[in-house]
Design an enzyme around this catalytic site. Structure first.
Site, PDB file in Angstrom:
ATOM      1  N   ASP A 134     -16.948   0.284  -7.287  1.00  0.00           N
ATOM      2  CA  ASP A 134     -16.051  -0.846  -7.299  1.00  0.00           C
ATOM      3  C   ASP A 134     -15.793  -1.325  -8.719  1.00  0.00           C
ATOM      4  O   ASP A 134     -14.879  -1.920  -9.036  1.00  0.00           O
ATOM      5  CB  ASP A 134     -16.999  -1.821  -6.708  1.00  0.00           C
ATOM      6  N   CYS A 189       3.108   5.059   5.131  1.00  0.00           N
ATOM      7  CA  CYS A 189       3.023   3.925   5.939  1.00  0.00           C
ATOM      8  C   CYS A 189       4.485   4.165   6.662  1.00  0.00           C
ATOM      9  O   CYS A 189       4.761   3.192   7.632  1.00  0.00           O
ATOM     10  CB  CYS A 189       2.813   2.753   5.127  1.00  0.00           C
ATOM     11  N   CYS A 203       6.683   0.854   8.561  1.00  0.00           N
ATOM     12  CA  CYS A 203       5.866  -0.219   8.922  1.00  0.00           C
ATOM     13  C   CYS A 203       5.824  -1.147   7.599  1.00  0.00           C
ATOM     14  O   CYS A 203       5.715  -0.950   6.511  1.00  0.00           O
ATOM     15  CB  CYS A 203       4.394   0.313   9.281  1.00  0.00           C
ATOM     16  N   CYS A 254       1.804  -5.484   7.439  1.00  0.00           N
ATOM     17  CA  CYS A 254       0.875  -6.251   6.605  1.00  0.00           C
ATOM     18  C   CYS A 254       1.503  -7.159   5.674  1.00  0.00           C
ATOM     19  O   CYS A 254       1.079  -8.546   5.361  1.00  0.00           O
ATOM     20  CB  CYS A 254      -0.052  -5.317   5.779  1.00  0.00           C
ATOM     21  N   CYS A 298      -3.269 -13.606  -3.957  1.00  0.00           N
ATOM     22  CA  CYS A 298      -4.136 -13.237  -2.666  1.00  0.00           C
ATOM     23  C   CYS A 298      -5.222 -14.025  -2.568  1.00  0.00           C
ATOM     24  O   CYS A 298      -5.888 -14.431  -3.525  1.00  0.00           O
ATOM     25  CB  CYS A 298      -4.456 -11.936  -3.200  1.00  0.00           C
ATOM     26  N   CYS A 355      -4.699  -8.640   5.906  1.00  0.00           N
ATOM     27  CA  CYS A 355      -3.591  -7.253   5.890  1.00  0.00           C
ATOM     28  C   CYS A 355      -4.350  -6.023   6.312  1.00  0.00           C
ATOM     29  O   CYS A 355      -3.901  -5.100   6.878  1.00  0.00           O
ATOM     30  CB  CYS A 355      -3.125  -6.911   4.363  1.00  0.00           C
ATOM     31  N   CYS A 370      -3.477  -3.949  10.302  1.00  0.00           N
ATOM     32  CA  CYS A 370      -2.956  -2.408  10.115  1.00  0.00           C
ATOM     33  C   CYS A 370      -3.030  -1.463  11.308  1.00  0.00           C
ATOM     34  O   CYS A 370      -4.483  -1.409  11.882  1.00  0.00           O
ATOM     35  CB  CYS A 370      -3.607  -2.085   8.830  1.00  0.00           C
TER      36      CYS A 370
HETATM   37  S1  SF4 Z   1      -0.063  -2.394   8.173  1.00  0.00           S
HETATM   38 FE1  SF4 Z   1      -0.928  -0.635   7.430  1.00  0.00          FE
HETATM   39  S2  SF4 Z   1       0.569   1.020   7.925  1.00  0.00           S
HETATM   40 FE2  SF4 Z   1       1.784  -0.685   8.032  1.00  0.00          FE
HETATM   41  S3  SF4 Z   1       2.481  -0.891   6.024  1.00  0.00           S
HETATM   42 FE3  SF4 Z   1       0.648  -2.021   6.223  1.00  0.00          FE
HETATM   43  S4  SF4 Z   1      -0.842  -0.786   5.025  1.00  0.00           S
HETATM   44 FE4  SF4 Z   1       0.979   0.549   5.884  1.00  0.00          FE
HETATM   45  S1  SF4 Z   2      -3.374 -10.504   3.584  1.00  0.00           S
HETATM   46 FE1  SF4 Z   2      -4.144  -9.168   2.267  1.00  0.00          FE
HETATM   47  S2  SF4 Z   2      -2.797  -9.585   0.390  1.00  0.00           S
HETATM   48 FE2  SF4 Z   2      -2.459 -11.096   1.664  1.00  0.00          FE
HETATM   49  S3  SF4 Z   2      -3.686 -12.681   0.998  1.00  0.00           S
HETATM   50 FE3  SF4 Z   2      -5.206 -11.732   2.563  1.00  0.00          FE
HETATM   51  S4  SF4 Z   2      -6.158  -9.926   1.389  1.00  0.00           S
HETATM   52 FE4  SF4 Z   2      -4.572 -10.959   0.059  1.00  0.00          FE
END
Ligand code: SF4
Ligand code: SF4
Length: 388
Positions: free
Chosen positions: A134, A189, A192, A195, A215, A245, A249
């Site tokens: 990390d 991806c 798509c 997210c 974020c 997000c 997914c």
């Molecule tokens: S939801 Fe997952 S597959 Fe779809 S654009 Fe976002 S990261 Fe890519």
């Molecule tokens: S959905 Fe993902 S990019 Fe958006 S605020 Fe939440 S963690 Fe951050």
């Protein structure tokens, strides 16, 4: 020992330690450092100055360890079982999945050090190694993709085509040659955009480009000061990190469960009542979040987040807890409690703010109190409430 035998022994040992994803690459200059530096230059990292400090080392890990020849990229699954009770109610705080259990840094560091001992002592195959989880000077998603662990999704997390994205990434730099894995190029991806559409703050501004300043993970954990007023309503009941997000997914639909007992959720991190959290003094906070990632936000940052969530609940039931916040020793907690009281359409909330206005000395808190009272005045005109 041949690079191939050594790599397969290391892979086996890493799997045994719980690293489900393992891949090796020769150490070289980063292929994406220019994109990363451009991202920093645009200010998308917000106040995370440590990212700038590491940028030079991230260009090439050999600047840190000249003897290093290979890099082992590792992924550790943190998708523990879904709790039966979930934080769906606005009076319940929501903590990001990775922080439900004990602090993963310690847990993974211990495992990495076993892996290093295995390589250097048991196999007698290397003299120097360095490991990171990390926080190291390595562009970890880039090396993970190059080592075949998966691809970087539009939300900027690494996705493995079989196991999804609930992974901590870690790296081991070693001064021996390992058998190289092929980069992951098979799937991505595609069209798509789920997210991007699901992000409450529109923080994913382009494919694999996150404006961290928007974020919720950054706002609730990394940001030390005031949360921008316009973003507060979008945070709902998210009080430490955000998983949205990743939750939406499709590649996480069948993500396997982690077998690591050290990451099992602490019951108090699953459905904490916001009004109880607002009562935590420093001693109670330190005790409750001992050895937990939540302590990273410190009490003042955490209670700031709780105050925002209480404001988003906007229920008169939150007034006693926010009145406590309005009296807190930390100006940051007082200012966000003032904002939150301004969200509750109730005369008692207005009275609390008027009382605080008389005694408050801090100019920033006073500003928040005045803004909250002004919001009341507007609501009163709109809704004809608060008639004395
Ligand atoms: S939801 Fe997952 S597959 Fe779809 S654009 Fe976002 S990261 Fe890519
Ligand atoms: S959905 Fe993902 S990019 Fe958006 S605020 Fe939440 S963690 Fe951050």
């Amino acid at each position: 020992m041949s690079p191939s035998s050594l790599t397969s022994l290391l892979r086996e040992k890493a799997n045994e330690l719980g690293f489900e994803l393992v891949g090796a690459i020769p150490v070289s200059r980063s292929k994406t450092i220019d994109i990363y530096n451009a991202w920093l230059k645009k200010g998308y990292a917000g106040s995370m100055a440590y990212l700038e400090r590491h940028a030079e080392l991230k260009e090439d890990p050999r600047q840190l360890l000249p003897e290093t020849m290979s890099l082992l990229a590792l992924g550790f699954n943190y998708k523990t079982a879904d709790p039966s009770e979930k934080a769906n109610n606005p009076d319940i705080g929501c903590i990001s999945r990775y922080a439900w259990g004990d602090d993963y840094h310690e847990l993974i560091r211990r495992k990495l050090s076993v892996l290093e001992d295995y390589l250097c002592r048991e196999l007698n195959a290397g003299k120097i190694s360095r490991s990171f989880v990390d926080s190291g000077p390595v562009l970890e998603r880039e090396v993970a993709q190059r080592a075949g662990l998966g691809w970087i999704g539009k939300h900027s997390n690494l996705i493995n085509w079989k196991k999804g994205s609930w992974f901590f990434l870690a790296e081991l730099l070693v001064d021996v040659q390992l058998e190289t894995d092929l980069p992951f190029t098979r799937v991505d991806c595609g069209t798509c955009t789920i997210c991007i559409e699901a992000c409450p703050t529109e923080a994913i501004i382009a494919d694999r480009t996150l404006d961290a300043r928007l974020c919720i993970s950054y706002l609730t954990i990394e940001l030390k000061g005031a949360i921008p007023v316009e973003l507060r309503p979008k945070m709902a009941n998210l009080i430490f990190g955000c998983d949205i997000c990743q939750q939406v997914c499709p590649w996480n639909r069948d993500a396997p469960q982690s077998q690591e007992t050290g990451l099992l959720p602490r019951p108090e991190n699953i459905s904490p009542r916001l009004i109880d959290l607002m009562k935590l003094d420093q001693t109670a906070f330190s005790k409750r979040f001992r050895m937990s990632p939540v302590k990273r936000s410190k009490r003042r940052g955490f209670l700031r987040n709780v105050a925002v969530a209480l404001g988003n609940w906007a229920n008169p039931g939150a007034i006693p807890a926010l009145s406590l916040g309005l009296d807190d020793e930390e100006a940051l907690v007082r200012s966000h409690s003032a904002w939150a009281l301004g969200q509750i359409p109730d005369l008692q909330a207005k009275t609390k703010l008027e009382e605080a206005k008389i005694t408050e000395k801090n100019p920033e808190v006073l500003q928040e109190i005045e803004a909250a009272l002004a919001a009341f005045a507007l609501k009163a005109v709109d809704q004809e409430i608060f008639t004395d």
